[in-house]
Design a protein around this motif. Structure first.
Motif, short mmCIF file in Angstrom:
data_model
loop_
_atom_site.label_atom_id
_atom_site.label_comp_id
_atom_site.label_asym_id
_atom_site.label_seq_id
_atom_site.Cartn_x
_atom_site.Cartn_y
_atom_site.Cartn_z
N LEU A 138 67.08 45.80 23.84
CA LEU A 138 68.37 45.14 23.62
C LEU A 138 69.43 45.89 22.71
N MET A 139 68.63 46.32 21.36
CA MET A 139 69.13 47.13 20.50
C MET A 139 69.91 48.39 21.14
N ALA A 140 69.24 49.06 21.94
CA ALA A 140 69.49 50.06 22.44
C ALA A 140 70.72 49.97 23.36
N ARG A 175 67.99 48.51 32.32
CA ARG A 175 66.81 48.20 33.19
C ARG A 175 65.76 48.29 32.30
N GLN A 176 65.46 48.90 31.19
CA GLN A 176 64.16 48.80 30.58
C GLN A 176 63.89 47.65 29.68
N ALA A 177 65.16 46.95 29.16
CA ALA A 177 65.34 45.84 28.61
C ALA A 177 64.90 44.42 29.82
N ARG A 178 65.32 44.76 30.85
CA ARG A 178 64.73 43.63 31.89
C ARG A 178 63.42 43.89 32.24
N LYS A 179 62.82 45.00 32.18
CA LYS A 179 61.27 45.24 32.46
C LYS A 179 60.74 44.68 31.32
N ALA A 180 61.18 44.60 30.06
CA ALA A 180 60.47 44.10 28.78
C ALA A 180 60.61 42.53 28.66
N GLY A 181 61.43 42.10 29.63
CA GLY A 181 61.59 40.57 29.73
C GLY A 181 63.00 40.14 29.29
N ASP A 199 69.41 37.76 31.31
CA ASP A 199 70.69 37.88 31.43
C ASP A 199 71.64 37.20 30.26
N ALA A 200 71.19 36.28 29.70
CA ALA A 200 71.94 35.61 28.49
C ALA A 200 71.74 36.82 27.20
N GLU A 201 70.44 37.23 27.12
CA GLU A 201 70.06 38.27 26.03
C GLU A 201 70.93 39.57 26.26
N LEU A 202 71.17 39.90 27.49
CA LEU A 202 71.96 41.08 27.77
C LEU A 202 73.44 40.82 27.36
#
Length: 118
Positions: free
Chosen positions: A52-54, A72-78, A81-84
């Motif tokens: 998410l930092m990235a 895509r990597q953040a999504r794979k890490a869980g 949408d709210a966090e994105l």
């Protein structure tokens, strides 16, 4: 060659061979570094948060490649949408804050304001 659509997931990665041909030692060092930064285990900050930092940094620097990969990597890490969305807002706040802070330099560099008499 038209540059109106420079982002091409399928083709752009092929140019890694140019790095490999001309600077293989640097590419190898960068790849090892990147793998350590985004290792799933052994870091203090969980991978989802690092991703998410990235995403936020990619948005701040406006690097479409970073936004694409790390979202895509953040999504794979869980990541949700709210966090994105919050990561995007953090990036937006930092960019706006930077504009505000650096905007003050205009006054500094312009020098003292001369008031007209009368």
């Amino acid at each position: 060659m038209a540059h109106d659509h420079y982002f091409d997931r399928a083709e752009d990665g092929k140019h890694t061979t140019d790095y490999k041909k001309h600077t293989p030692d640097i590419l190898e060092a960068f790849d090892a570094f990147d793998h350590l930064v985004f290792a799933e285990e052994g870091r203090e900050i969980p991978l989802k948060f690092r991703e998410l930092m990235a995403v936020a940094v990619g948005i701040t620097t406006q690097c479409v490649y970073c936004i694409d990969w790390h979202s895509r990597q953040a999504r794979k890490a869980g990541a949700t949408d709210a966090e994105l969305a919050e990561a995007a807002w953090v990036a937006t706040a930092i960019r706006a804050g930077g504009g505000f802070a650096h905007g003050r330099l205009a006054f500094k560099f312009a020098g003292p304001h001369e008031h007209s008499a009368g």
